[in-house]
Write an enzyme that holds these catalytic residues in place. Structure first.
Site, PDB file in Angstrom:
ATOM      1  CE1 TYR A  49      -1.760   2.875  -3.665  1.00 29.92           C
ATOM      2  CE2 TYR A  49      -2.054   3.486  -6.008  1.00 29.92           C
ATOM      3  CZ  TYR A  49      -2.450   3.425  -4.687  1.00 29.92           C
ATOM      4  OH  TYR A  49      -3.825   3.414  -4.446  1.00 29.92           O
ATOM      5  CB  SER A  84      -2.361  -0.332  -4.908  1.00 35.36           C
ATOM      6  OG  SER A  84      -3.099  -1.082  -4.136  1.00 35.36           O
ATOM      7  CE  LYS A  97      14.924  -9.019  -9.570  1.00 34.93           C
ATOM      8  NZ  LYS A  97      16.045  -9.233 -10.529  1.00 34.93           N
TER       9      LYS A  97
END
Length: 116
Positions: free
Chosen positions: A58, A25, A9
């Site tokens: 991603y 992305s 995180k």
């Protein structure tokens, strides 16, 4: 049994760029990627503090120590430059292992996007 848990995180980082014409992305400063134990190509969830948007994309590696957080492609429509976001990576692991697993957490300075 496998369960999906928070693995990584980056908490409260500022969006520095949004590039609608890129193929997709999120580009993340390499230093922040390492601090949060994220790898290039990894699927992540983006949570925008400013507007409540939640979406997946991603990771692409950005320049080290640049502070870059850039949403690319369609994700660029979900954020505004200077929004504060949370980037979350998840992993699958054995149920028993998950009970004691500790995720990698990074808390950058919201102004500079650098770790102090």
């Amino acid at each position: 049994m496998l369960v999906q848990v928070v693995k990584s995180k980056i908490h409260r980082v500022r969006v520095t760029q949004a590039d609608l014409n890129y193929i997709g992305s999120i580009t993340i400063d390499e230093t922040l990627m390492e601090a949060a134990n994220l790898v290039e190509g990894e699927r992540v969830q983006i949570v925008d503090i400013n507007n409540g948007e939640r979406f997946e994309t991603y990771v692409i590696k950005g320049d080290r120590d640049s502070g870059t957080i850039c949403l690319n492609g369609p994700a660029a429509r979900k954020v505004a430059i200077d929004d504060i976001i949370i980037i979350i990576g998840y992993g699958f692991m054995d149920f028993e292992e998950a009970k004691s697993f500790k995720p990698s957490l990074a808390f950058p300075n919201e102004t500079t996007n650098r770790l102090d």
